[in-house]
Write a protein that holds these residues in place. Structure first.
Motif, PDB file in Angstrom:
ATOM      1  N   ASP A   1      22.137  52.208  58.660  1.00 27.20           N
ATOM      2  CA  ASP A   1      23.332  51.405  58.945  1.00 27.20           C
ATOM      3  C   ASP A   1      23.190  50.654  60.258  1.00 27.20           C
ATOM      4  O   ASP A   1      23.580  49.482  60.363  1.00 27.20           O
TER       5      ASP A   1
ATOM      6  N   SER B   1      15.413  60.108  65.580  1.00 26.16           N
ATOM      7  CA  SER B   1      16.048  61.409  65.365  1.00 26.16           C
ATOM      8  C   SER B   1      15.306  62.547  66.058  1.00 26.16           C
ATOM      9  O   SER B   1      15.765  63.696  66.011  1.00 26.16           O
TER      10      SER B   1
ATOM     11  N   LEU C   1      28.096  58.634  58.617  1.00 27.07           N
ATOM     12  CA  LEU C   1      27.817  57.946  59.875  1.00 27.07           C
ATOM     13  C   LEU C   1      28.378  58.751  61.044  1.00 27.07           C
ATOM     14  O   LEU C   1      29.350  59.495  60.890  1.00 27.07           O
TER      15      LEU C   1
ATOM     16  N   ASP D   1      18.566  63.437  58.967  1.00 28.38           N
ATOM     17  CA  ASP D   1      19.403  62.697  59.916  1.00 28.38           C
ATOM     18  C   ASP D   1      18.902  61.298  60.212  1.00 28.38           C
ATOM     19  O   ASP D   1      19.693  60.403  60.524  1.00 28.38           O
TER      20      ASP D   1
ATOM     21  N   ARG E   1      20.498  58.001  59.065  1.00 25.78           N
ATOM     22  CA  ARG E   1      21.702  57.420  59.668  1.00 25.78           C
ATOM     23  C   ARG E   1      21.414  56.065  60.306  1.00 25.78           C
ATOM     24  O   ARG E   1      22.322  55.236  60.454  1.00 25.78           O
TER      25      ARG E   1
END
Length: 490
Positions: A100, A341, A458, A94, A97
């Motif tokens: 971005d 995360s 996303l 995760d 992510r």
């Protein structure tokens, strides 16, 4: 002595061919081929399929310093094309992510040559990838071997994915704290410079990147990450969680931050035992004594481990998580590439920095009274460190971040006039001692024959951040109630 400067001659590397041998028509010929291959075992790897035997040339398992010292030529280490093999369970963890999120500041404008040059002010190095080769231009030396092992990490990425990396260039700053202030560029309406760093916070635009200690920190004898995990696992299996000292443990340098300085007030006194055992570590003195008392792999002896940030984030976080003891994470301003995360009450236990000692005492009391849940938190944090942060994923994070970064380029990079070609030999053959030992231990042996993991879709970071905040609020409510009852008793 370690040579922190790269005395290289940029030359073209020799090519490497990848032959394929068809299945032999007779059993005798098969046996002859197999016997021949055994004599070449140190330099090839054999993979048997049906109906063909494929022989792939192996990279040198250690830096080829004999050839390097004679020629100064970086070897060609990646075939121009290799068959892509699907990896089972190929979705990235995760924390990918946030790639971005970290690059969103350049989505509209793209990245120009002038934008990159704007990051030159504090950078230690410029990295350029062009045509499957990597070049480095060094501007200044960094603390200890931070820059050296950061470049080593890039060189290993090239050994793993070199033929797949796009053309790009980047500026890298090896200092602790981020420097690209969001407020400045928002006020001026200007495009921030894309500067790669080890950490950032909510008020900066620095691009976070995996840090040098994944490949080892020779000055303090911290082994490369994969070897550290193996050694730590052995230590944990020798001492079960229930048999560990029922206190919270921290050991480190208290001089680098106010938070760590205040942490020492949580040691036992004549009036209070805050359930914490805090120890100062003078790295200079420890180095003179042989670094025998600072082995992180042997510090999984307490039921709880404390994380306290330093001048910026601290590299200690991943080592503390790996211990299989619940991490008591004191509120942290800084984040590295994976921190965002981590979920409170799942991977760690949140600790207030405003009333640190009370918060630690409550955390230990709660854990000792809820051992099943406490063990689950410790195991989840350890699983994250061992699985989500295994080196395969670290390299994939580097690959995806650089690939997404390169998509934003509005110009074609070129090799700087002062740059030199970067490869493992260029770094390791100029070092000795622990530095070279750690490089050889962490050297990638093969180009990857499978693609990187697949980026996760996303998602809206707002609800995720809200859920984390609510988990912290819940712990603080429990803590307040605990002290309200305790104070009423007295």
């Amino acid at each position: 002595m370690v040579n922190h400067r790269l005395w290289l001659r940029p030359k073209l590397p020799a090519s490497v061919n990848v032959p394929t041998i068809k299945r032999a028509p007779t059993l005798l010929l098969q046996l002859l081929i197999f016997t021949f291959l055994l004599f070449l075992a140190p330099w090839i790897r054999l993979r048997i399929y049906d109906p063909v035997i494929a022989v792939e040339i192996k990279l040198s398992p250690i830096p080829d310093c004999v050839t390097w010292n004679r020629t100064g030529i970086c070897p060609k280490i990646h075939p121009a094309s290799s068959p892509a093999k699907e990896r089972s369970g190929s979705s990235c963890p995760d924390y990918f992510r946030w790639i971005d999120e970290d690059l969103r500041h350049w989505r509209k404008t793209g990245i120009t040559e002038r934008t990159v040059a704007g990051a030159r002010r504090t950078a230690h190095s410029r990295l350029t990838i062009l045509g499957g080769k990597m070049y480095v231009e060094n501007f200044k030396e960094a603390f200890q071997s931070l820059a050296l092992f950061t470049l080593w990490g890039f060189a290993q990425l090239m050994r793993r994915y070199g033929g797949k990396l796009p053309d790009l260039e980047l500026m890298f700053d090896c200092n602790d704290r981020p420097v690209v202030k969001a407020e400045k560029y928002a006020a001026e309406g200007a495009v921030p410079p894309p500067l790669f760093k080890y950490c950032a916070d909510n008020s900066t635009f620095d691009i976070v990147f995996p840090y040098w200690s994944f490949w080892g920190w020779a000055e303090v004898n911290i082994k490369p990450w994969s070897n550290f995990l193996k050694e730590t696992k052995e230590g944990m299996e020798m001492l079960k969680w229930e048999d560990r000292a029922p206190y919270a443990f921290w050991k480190g340098n208290p001089k680098v931050s106010r938070q760590r300085h205040l942490l020492f007030k949580c040691n036992p006194t004549r009036l209070n035992d805050w359930n914490a055992r805090i120890y100062a570590l003078d790295w200079e003195q420890e180095a003179q004594r042989g670094l025998n008392q600072s082995n992180l792999a042997k510090q999984c002896t307490h039921r709880y481990k404390i994380y306290a940030e330093g001048q910026g984030w601290s590299v200690s976080k991943k080592y503390i998580l790996a211990c299989n003891s619940p991490t008591l994470l004191i509120w942290s301003r800084w984040h590295d590439f994976f921190t965002r995360s981590l979920v409170p009450q799942r991977h760690h236990w949140p600790v207030r920095d405003s009333q640190m000692c009370k918060s630690i005492k409550f955390a230990v009391e709660w854990g000792n009274n809820h051992t099943t849940k406490a063990k689950e938190i410790g195991e989840a944090g350890s699983h994250f460190a061992r699985e989500a942060l295994r080196m395969e994923n670290v390299y994939d994070y580097m690959f995806h971040l650089l690939s997404e970064y390169a998509k934003l380029f509005k110009y074609k990079p070129k090799i700087p006039s002062n740059a030199i070609e970067l490869c493992s030999e260029a770094l390791a053959c100029n070092t000795d001692g622990k530095w070279k030992e750690f490089m050889e231990e962490s050297m990638e042996k093969f180009p990857s024959d499978s693609p990187p993991c697949t980026l996760p879709p996303l998602f809206d970071l707002g609800p995720f951040a809200q859920a984390k905040m609510e988990a912290v609020d819940e712990v603080e409510a429990w803590e307040d109630e605990y002290w309200r009852k305790k104070d009423n008793v007295h």
